[in-house]
Design a protein around this motif. Structure first.
Motif, PDB file in Angstrom:
ATOM      1  N   PRO A   1       0.804  -1.223   0.000  1.00  0.00           N
ATOM      2  CA  PRO A   1       0.000   0.000   0.000  1.00  0.00           C
ATOM      3  C   PRO A   1       0.838   1.274   0.000  1.00  0.00           C
ATOM      4  O   PRO A   1       0.422   2.284  -0.563  1.00  0.00           O
ATOM      5  CB  PRO A   1      -0.840  -0.110   1.276  1.00  0.00           C
ATOM      6  CG  PRO A   1      -0.225  -1.178   2.092  1.00  0.00           C
ATOM      7  CD  PRO A   1       0.513  -2.083   1.166  1.00  0.00           C
TER       8      PRO A   1
ATOM      9  N   LYS B   1       1.895   1.801  -3.544  1.00  0.00           N
ATOM     10  CA  LYS B   1       0.716   2.144  -4.313  1.00  0.00           C
ATOM     11  C   LYS B   1       0.287   3.594  -4.031  1.00  0.00           C
ATOM     12  O   LYS B   1       0.008   4.355  -4.951  1.00  0.00           O
ATOM     13  CB  LYS B   1      -0.411   1.183  -3.948  1.00  0.00           C
ATOM     14  CG  LYS B   1      -1.557   1.162  -4.937  1.00  0.00           C
ATOM     15  CD  LYS B   1      -2.726   0.377  -4.412  1.00  0.00           C
ATOM     16  CE  LYS B   1      -2.647  -1.104  -4.635  1.00  0.00           C
ATOM     17  NZ  LYS B   1      -2.693  -1.515  -6.043  1.00  0.00           N
ATOM     18  N   SER B   2       0.290   3.942  -2.745  1.00  0.00           N
ATOM     19  CA  SER B   2      -0.200   5.283  -2.411  1.00  0.00           C
ATOM     20  C   SER B   2       0.745   6.351  -2.957  1.00  0.00           C
ATOM     21  O   SER B   2       0.304   7.366  -3.494  1.00  0.00           O
ATOM     22  CB  SER B   2      -0.382   5.426  -0.903  1.00  0.00           C
ATOM     23  OG  SER B   2       0.882   5.463  -0.277  1.00  0.00           O
TER      24      SER B   2
ATOM     25  N   HIS C   1      -7.036   0.869  -8.900  1.00  0.00           N
ATOM     26  CA  HIS C   1      -6.020   0.966  -7.853  1.00  0.00           C
ATOM     27  C   HIS C   1      -6.448   1.962  -6.788  1.00  0.00           C
ATOM     28  O   HIS C   1      -6.174   1.775  -5.605  1.00  0.00           O
ATOM     29  CB  HIS C   1      -4.678   1.377  -8.454  1.00  0.00           C
ATOM     30  CG  HIS C   1      -4.215   0.437  -9.532  1.00  0.00           C
ATOM     31  ND1 HIS C   1      -4.114  -0.918  -9.330  1.00  0.00           N
ATOM     32  CD2 HIS C   1      -3.838   0.654 -10.819  1.00  0.00           C
ATOM     33  CE1 HIS C   1      -3.697  -1.499 -10.444  1.00  0.00           C
ATOM     34  NE2 HIS C   1      -3.530  -0.556 -11.369  1.00  0.00           N
TER      35      HIS C   1
ATOM     36  N   LEU D   1      -6.885   1.224  -2.825  1.00  0.00           N
ATOM     37  CA  LEU D   1      -6.211   1.971  -1.758  1.00  0.00           C
ATOM     38  C   LEU D   1      -7.213   2.558  -0.759  1.00  0.00           C
ATOM     39  O   LEU D   1      -6.889   2.752   0.413  1.00  0.00           O
ATOM     40  CB  LEU D   1      -5.359   3.085  -2.372  1.00  0.00           C
ATOM     41  CG  LEU D   1      -4.376   3.754  -1.419  1.00  0.00           C
ATOM     42  CD1 LEU D   1      -3.323   2.761  -0.970  1.00  0.00           C
ATOM     43  CD2 LEU D   1      -3.711   4.952  -2.053  1.00  0.00           C
TER      44      LEU D   1
ATOM     45  N   SER E   1      -7.564   0.894   2.520  1.00  0.00           N
ATOM     46  CA  SER E   1      -6.461   0.880   3.472  1.00  0.00           C
ATOM     47  C   SER E   1      -6.918   1.466   4.800  1.00  0.00           C
ATOM     48  O   SER E   1      -7.755   2.362   4.841  1.00  0.00           O
ATOM     49  CB  SER E   1      -5.286   1.688   2.928  1.00  0.00           C
ATOM     50  OG  SER E   1      -4.370   1.953   3.970  1.00  0.00           O
TER      51      SER E   1
ATOM     52  N   HIS F   1      -2.990   6.910   3.631  1.00  0.00           N
ATOM     53  CA  HIS F   1      -3.353   6.244   2.378  1.00  0.00           C
ATOM     54  C   HIS F   1      -4.754   6.642   1.937  1.00  0.00           C
ATOM     55  O   HIS F   1      -4.995   6.941   0.775  1.00  0.00           O
ATOM     56  CB  HIS F   1      -3.300   4.724   2.555  1.00  0.00           C
ATOM     57  CG  HIS F   1      -1.914   4.226   2.795  1.00  0.00           C
ATOM     58  ND1 HIS F   1      -1.646   2.960   3.283  1.00  0.00           N
ATOM     59  CD2 HIS F   1      -0.716   4.821   2.633  1.00  0.00           C
ATOM     60  CE1 HIS F   1      -0.344   2.806   3.411  1.00  0.00           C
ATOM     61  NE2 HIS F   1       0.252   3.925   3.013  1.00  0.00           N
TER      62      HIS F   1
ATOM     63  N   ALA G   1      -6.014   8.329  -1.509  1.00  0.00           N
ATOM     64  CA  ALA G   1      -6.989   7.632  -2.353  1.00  0.00           C
ATOM     65  C   ALA G   1      -8.227   8.494  -2.585  1.00  0.00           C
ATOM     66  O   ALA G   1      -8.720   8.592  -3.710  1.00  0.00           O
ATOM     67  CB  ALA G   1      -7.385   6.317  -1.703  1.00  0.00           C
TER      68      ALA G   1
END
Lengths: 963, 170
Positions: free
Chosen positions: A49, A52-53, A76, A80, A83, A88, A92
């Motif tokens: 995460p 990704k974040s 994606h 997120l 999370s 995060h 998101a």
């Protein structure tokens, strides 16, 4: 695989790295960014995460400031969102609200996550979800999350509650039924003590009321209370905006609010509030003289302020007040005129608008003079704005304010010569239009046209080409008014005309043709006159009502006609009228010379100039100019040039012959030539004008003609017809007839099958494009009705006329123009009433629901309102679970299970419901006493709102809430 | 409501762009360009208004303020007061100033997230949410604290657990 992930995580670039890298990169921005984007694509897929974040944050940044599409990452983002970590989630939600829209497919996946976050104990998580929802809420989301929003509307945390109020706007918009659930609580938030909450709530109501004011009239007491009690300028501004919408709907309400508004004007030190008050007064309370006066005093203060913002807004306020209270503008005339030369374009523009608002028929000449002088001094852009506004103001409502058309036409000529002028198209349109509508002004038009045509320098300016083509057409069409046709011919054939675009050049040739015919005809007539008056005797009965004929023939014919006969011949075209309007005094017809002042010298010199030699020279000159053009590449030019050339070829062998031996020539030859000329002349001297509507009705549908039901291919036909557009009128009668021939079948086929919507709009479009060819539909006879028919506007014009009259009496010495009667301006085209756009269904839905909630409606199951009341009772309890359960039921009801709650006892609300009709009678009587909202406003107001709720069923009468 | 907030530098580079009604990115770019096109032609010391209707359609207004190398632009409709919007720009800039201690363009460039956090506390879904920069600042600080806290908590377990789990999968 894992190793890659580790490296990825360790050495991933953060947003900071990206931004700094972008500033330092040497490889070129787009290359750098596309490399970064590749990285992001990879990182966004990561299962970690953090990675990704970071990737999504970078992506959102690039999308927001470098405009890269990030829809590929939608899933994606959803991943997120779930999370648990706040940082995060924040990224998101930010990404989601930036990139999601109604068509984003993954939106359906986030409902539960949003619900979870909306019910979170962490107020900042709730806030994130609300913020996102306010941007992306769809119908489904709004519907599914309404219960959560409802709960949050009563949240004890102000931070959350004000955002919940804000999100309601979007939720209502998407899912109008949510109004039934949330509206009560929204109203309650209007009445809380927390000013932040009130501020946001008022803002929401302001938005709602702006879209559909009527529905919110019942809330007037609440708004009034805020207007009187609030000290917060932001809130006051919003409330004023609401009242600006409500006041015009309910005069009694306007009466109530005008005092508090004035009080604010007097008291406030905040310019924003002051301006809002002024705007409210001038736009919605303009019937209250004292309020307007107060507002105008304040506007004047703004106008003389050094701050350009205040000056600008002051001018804006003035232009709002102008239509109803022109005195306010006139009082500030100096400031307004001075502002025309302000450095700020906004201020200049606004003052121009105001100056135009001041224009009336008594001062149009004076103001136009001032404006043209400003235009000469201004930069090109503003110069054209000035010219544009003069043109549009003067032609408004078929030149309503123009009395002296001679003046206006010469103004048009003058405007054409302003160096920055780019209004060629509009001037062209008006010149032609005036030429066709106002017969009395044609001599002046021809004079102005001549001045334009004769100046070779003007041909070099492409912006003037359209004007020149109009001038050419006018001088060809109305050549009989020309002082010197030979000079005109020279102007039309001058070498620099090669600079014109082909289509306009063709107009020049056609006009030269008309001038030529006119000269030949005049020459023959003159000779005929000298020899015997046989032609003229023949001509008059042949072509009755033809001005050119009569005029060129000279006074002998005119004199021979009795005045009454003449009047019968042609009402609109009585030479006597012309004389009167021209000379301003009656002239005798009996004299040898033509009597019209303007024409006297012209005719005299004309007679002298039509000698054999001059005519031969003319023929040669035209031939010389036209022959090379027959080899042009443009069809139009070739066609016109050939016409002229052939005509000359036809005439020439006979002309010199018959001219030389004019005494002893055989009658037949001469007759041959003159017959041709006369025929041509007849063809040209028919007045160009629109075809009467009844003319089309008289044409019966031919037997073999099958009318198409489906008119879809009409569009292509119309597209074709549009091509010649503006220039088509310039090609002489023959072409005009062709055009008419084309348009008649179209018109008919459209009329016959009962036009569909599409059809009428196409028709309207066509009518707009070719307005020229249409007559007003309401008029059945072939005559052109006067454009500004006093009878039609009798009501509105009565006092205006009176004022005009007194004004004329007062200023008649100063403005001699008024002594002259306004010439007849014929109406060529019926004004199109724009087809009203269909109602906005979504909006209707919303306002309908709001009305249901506020006024009640018998069509709704009673349980709904009782549910809402229950919600209200529970307000102070604030038990989340209970209201949720409650709302669950509401949802169920919405799904059609409307009887579920009926069994539950609601004594209190039922009691109120039953009580209400009983109060109905009192309600009416107490109206006057209730004029003042009481301190316990809320409950009283609610009851008052409830009372008519049961009385009124389908057509809600606006109740006297405030009164 | 407020339709859009933009911060553009004097070279025409967007530094912040927020549209409260969804616009495709290409459209956003086009709008920002047109706004800058008009802005850059404006003289100093003239009014802070711009004709927005030619860019954003009917019933739109635009006010801007020019600070050093940045233009702050608010686009809104008739439900907002022009002078109040100018004040709101002031609130925004003041808050940034307090946030970054004498804000300059570089702060705006380097603090993308923070900028949005601040803005989101002032304007919510196109509505004016808060007009006191102190209140805004308070909220922003809370949020920042929470953010760093959530990162700090995760830092330890992340570096241990996630590493380990990955090693085992080799």
């Amino acid at each position: 695989m894992a190793g890659f992930s580790v490296m990825d995580t360790l050495f991933q670039r953060t947003l900071d790295d990206l931004i700094k890298g972008l500033r330092l990169q040497l490889m070129g921005e787009s290359a750098f960014l596309s490399k970064a984007l590749d990285e992001i694509r990879r990182e966004a897929k990561s299962t970690d995460p953090d990675t990704k974040s970071a990737a999504l944050l970078k992506l959102t940044y690039l999308s927001s400031l470098h405009f890269y599409d990030m829809s590929f990452a939608a899933f994606h983002v959803v991943e997120l969102l779930s999370s648990t970590r706040f940082s995060h989630k924040k990224i998101a939600y930010h990404a989601a609200s930036h990139s999601f829209d109604d068509s984003t497919p993954v939106l359906v996946l986030i409902t539960n996550q949003l619900r979870k976050d909306l019910t979170s104990t962490n107020e900042f998580e709730v806030s994130l979800a609300l913020e996102c929802l306010s941007r992306i809420a769809t119908v489904d989301l709004a519907r599914d999350l309404t219960p959560e929003i409802f709960t949050l509307l009563a949240s004890s945390k102000v931070f959350v509650r004000k955002k919940a109020i804000g999100v309601v706007l979007r939720v209502f918009d998407r899912y109008p039924d949510s109004v039934r659930v949330c509206f009560k609580r929204l109203v309650e938030n209007l009445e809380t003590s927390d000013s932040q909450v009130v501020s946001v709530a008022v803002g929401v109501f302001c938005e709602l009321a702006l879209r559909d004011p009527t529905s919110y009239l019942p809330l007037a007491p609440e708004f009034y209370k805020i207007l009187v009690d609030s000290k917060n300028n932001w809130v006051l501004i919003k409330v004023l905006k609401i009242f600006a919408k409500l006041a015009p709907l309910e005069p009694r309400l306007a009466k109530r609010v005008v005092e508090p508004v004035c009080e604010h004007i007097r008291r406030t030190g905040a310019k924003s509030l002051l301006f809002e008050c002024i705007r409210t007064v001038v736009s919605s309370l303009s019937d209250y003289e004292h309020a307007v006066k107060l507002a105008v005093v304040k506007i004047r203060e703004m106008l003389v302020d050094d701050d350009p913002n205040l000056k600008y807004l002051g001018l804006q306020a003035l232009s709002v007040v102008a239509p109803k209270h022109l005195w306010a503008v006139l009082e500030n005339k100096e400031v307004v005129i001075k502002s025309l030369s302000d450095v700020d374009p906004n201020i200049k523009l606004e003052s121009l608008r105001l100056v135009m608002a001041m224009v009336s028929e008594s001062n149009v000449a004076e103001i136009s003079r001032v404006l043209v002088n400003y235009a000469l001094k201004s930069d090109p852009e503003f110069c054209n704005l000035i010219l544009g506004s003069i043109l549009s103001t003067c032609c408004r409502n078929v030149y309503e304010i123009i009395i002296d058309f001679d003046w206006y036409v010469s103004l048009l000529g003058e405007m054409s010569r302003i160096p920055h002028c780019q209004k060629g198209e509009e001037i062209e349109k008006q010149l032609i239009d005036i030429g066709m509508r106002v017969k009395d002004v044609r001599p002046e038009l021809v004079r102005v046209s001549r001045d334009l045509l004769i100046d070779p320098a003007l041909l070099g300016n492409p912006f003037l080409h359209r004007i020149l083509s109009a001038a050419a057409w006018l001088s060809g069409e109305y050549v009989e008014f020309s002082v010197n046709p030979f000079e005109l011919m020279e102007a039309l054939l001058q070498p620099r005309t090669s600079l014109l675009p082909p289509l306009l050049k063709a107009i020049y040739i056609q006009s030269a043709f008309k001038v030529l015919i006119f000269c030949l005809n005049s020459y023959l007539l003159l000779r005929g006159d000298a020899a015997s008056s046989s032609y003229s005797d023949k001509l008059v009965p042949d072509v009755p009502g033809l001005f050119s004929e009569r005029d060129s023939v000279g006074c002998s014919d005119l004199a021979s006609c009795d005045a009454p006969v003449e009047a019968e011949l042609d009402e609109g075209f009585n030479p006597r009228d012309l004389n009167q309007s021209f000379g301003g005094l009656s002239v005798e017809y009996g004299g040898e010379e033509t009597s019209t002042c303007g024409q006297a010298s012209a005719s005299a010199s004309l007679k002298d100039s039509f000698t054999h030699e001059s005519i031969t020279n003319l023929l040669n000159r035209v031939e010389l100019a036209v022959v090379p053009l027959t080899r042009s590449y443009d069809v139009e030019i070739v066609e016109r040039a050939r016409n002229v050339h052939c005509f000359i070829e036809l005439i020439k062998p006979q002309m010199p012959d018959c001219l030389v031996q004019k005494e002893e020539s055989s009658d037949t030859e001469e007759a041959e030539a003159s017959k041709i000329i006369k025929l041509m002349h007849d063809a040209f001297s028919n007045d160009l004008g629109p075809i009467s509507v009844s003319a089309q009705e008289r044409v019966s549908v031919p037997d073999g003609l099958v009318l198409v039901e489906n008119l879809e291919d009409l569009e292509t036909i119309c597209g074709d017809v549009q091509l010649p557009s503006l220039n088509s009128f310039s090609h002489g009668s023959s072409h005009f007839e062709e055009m008419a021939g084309v348009s008649i079948p179209i018109f008919q086929s459209k009329e016959e099958p009962g036009p569909s919507n599409e059809c009428t709009s196409l028709l309207a479009e066509h009518r707009k494009q070719h307005g020229l060819y249409y007559l007003p539909s309401e008029k059945k006879d072939g005559d052109y009705p006067p454009a500004n028919d006093p009878q039609l506007q009798a009501n509105s014009n009565d006092d205006e006329d009176l004022a005009k009259l007194t004004e004329q009496l007062l200023v008649s010495k100063k403005k001699p123009n008024h002594a002259k009667p306004r010439p007849v301006v014929v109406k060529l085209d019926g004004d199109q009433v724009p087809i009203a756009a269909g109602p906005h269904s979504q909006e209707d839905l919303l306002s309908g629901t709001v009305r249901d909630v506020l006024l009640g409606s018998e069509t709704k199951p009673t349980t709904r309102s009782s549910t809402k009341r229950k919600g209200k009772e529970k307000l102070n309890v604030d038990s989340t679970t209970e209201s949720k359960e409650n709302l669950g039921d509401v949802e169920k009801q919405d799904q059609g299970n409307s009887s579920t709650r009926k069994s539950k006892p609601h004594t209190h609300s039922k009691g109120r419901r039953h009580r209400s009709p009983g109060k109905k009678g009192d309600e009416g009587e107490e109206n006057c006493q209730k004029a003042k909202p009481k301190s316990s406003g809320r409950h009283k107001a609610r009851q008052r709102a409830d009372a008519p709720l049961n009385v009124v069923s389908q057509t809600p009468v606006i109740p006297d809430f405030l009164l | 409501m407020i339709r859009a907030v933009m911060v553009i530098n004097t070279q025409g580079k967007p530094r912040l762009a927020k549209f409260y009604e969804f616009q495709p990115v290409e459209k956003q770019q086009e709008l920002i360009r047109s706004v800058y096109g008009v802005l850059s032609s404006r003289a100093e010391n003239v009014s802070n208004f711009l004709d927005a209707e030619s860019i954003f359609g009917p019933d739109t207004r635009l006010v801007y303020k020019h600070f050093a190398t940045l233009y702050f632009v608010f686009v809104f409709d008739s439900s907002e007061n022009e002078l109040a919007m100018l004040d709101l720009i002031q609130v925004f800039v003041e808050t940034l100033d307090k946030c970054f201690k004498n804000v300059c363009e570089l702060d705006v460039v380097l603090n993308y997230s923070k900028l949005h956090t601040v803005l989101d506390e002032i304007i919510f879904g196109g509505q004016v949410l808060e007009t006191s920069s102190t209140e805004v600042l308070k909220a922003v600080e809370e949020i920042s604290k929470l953010e760093t806290a959530s990162n700090a908590i995760s830092l330890v377990p992340k570096s241990v657990s996630s590493w380990r789990s990955r090693w085992y999968t080799v």
